[in-house]
Structures are given as structure tokens and as C-alpha cells.
Design an enzyme around this catalytic site. Structure first.
Site, PDB file in Angstrom:
ATOM      1  CE  LYS A 290      -4.226  -1.891   1.989  1.00 52.41           C
ATOM      2  NZ  LYS A 290      -4.680  -2.408   0.739  1.00 52.41           N
TER       3      LYS A 290
ATOM      4  CB  SER B 249     -11.498  -4.791   2.835  1.00 49.42           C
ATOM      5  OG  SER B 249     -11.382  -3.551   3.480  1.00 49.42           O
TER       6      SER B 249
ATOM      7  CG  ASP C 142      -9.743  -8.709  -4.267  1.00 52.66           C
ATOM      8  OD1 ASP C 142      -9.380  -7.516  -4.330  1.00 52.66           O
ATOM      9  OD2 ASP C 142      -9.179  -9.555  -3.559  1.00 52.66           O
TER      10      ASP C 142
END
EC number: 4.2.3.3
Length: 120
Positions: A12, A54, A60
Site C-alpha cells: 500500500k 476490502s 476483489d
């Protein structure tokens, strides 16, 4: 262009550095991200980012759905190849849907820079 931004926890900070470097380019595009990645970007840049769940909570898969319906043109998914991910099947499914729909996906900085420099 519509760009999805995803990064594993250990990537990140590197993604944020990359985004700051190309903020002027990314500002002209529509951005989406998984929740914690999107929050990090929103808190540290002037970019507008639509946030999904998340990754481990389905983010995803949500982005995969956007790809399947033609709402994403590029994916920057900076993966941590040295750390096992509990939601690895979701990650594999996301990469597969990118291949099925011929969506360019960068999983490392070299590829991400090529996409930004040559396409965006």
C-alpha cells in the site's frame, strides 16, 4: 479511462508513492479501489476514488463484476507475492476475469509505469 487500484497491505505505501508521482495523470480518469486502498489514496491525495469492500470481504469480486460489465479499463493490482493471502481464490478470479475481458492488469511497478507512460 476507468482504473481500478488494489494493493495488498505490504504494497500500500509503495502504491501511494506511485499514485502521488502520477497524480496529475490519474486525476483525469475515473478511479475505484478496494476499501482500505481507496481510503489511503483519498486521505493522502486530491483524487476522488470510489471505494468497494476490502479485498477479503468481497472487494476483489466487486471490482471483478465491474470488469465483467465493462466498467473498468485498467487494473493496477500490486500484489505481495511473498505473503499468503487468505482470499487467494478471489485474487485468482479477479486476474482471470481481466484475462477473459482483455483488461490490462499491472501487478508490479514496472508494468504500472509502462501503462501510465504509454497509454494514459
Amino acid at each position: 479511462m476507468r482504473i481500478a487500484l488494489i494493493a495488498h497491505d505490504n504494497k500500500k505505501d509503495e502504491l501511494l508513492h506511485f499514485i502521488k508521482r502520477y497524480e496529475h495523470v490519474l486525476a483525469t480518469h475515473t478511479l475505484c479501489a478496494t476499501n482500505s486502498t481507496g481510503r489511503l489514496i483519498a486521505e493522502n491525495t486530491n483524487l476522488m476514488v470510489h471505494r468497494y469492500q476490502s479485498g477479503p470481504l468481497g472487494g476483489d469480486q466487486q471490482i471483478g463484476s465491474e470488469i465483467a460489465t465493462g466498467n473498468v479499463d485498467f487494473v493496477f493490482f500490486l500484489r505481495d507475492p511473498l505473503t499468503a493471502q487468505p482470499h487467494e481464490p478471489d485474487i485468482t478470479a479477479l486476474l482471470r476475469i481481466c484475462d477473459v475481458h482483455n483488461i490490462p492488469v499491472a501487478t508490479n511497478f514496472a508494468t504500472a509505469e509502462i501503462l501510465v507512460e504509454s497509454v494514459l
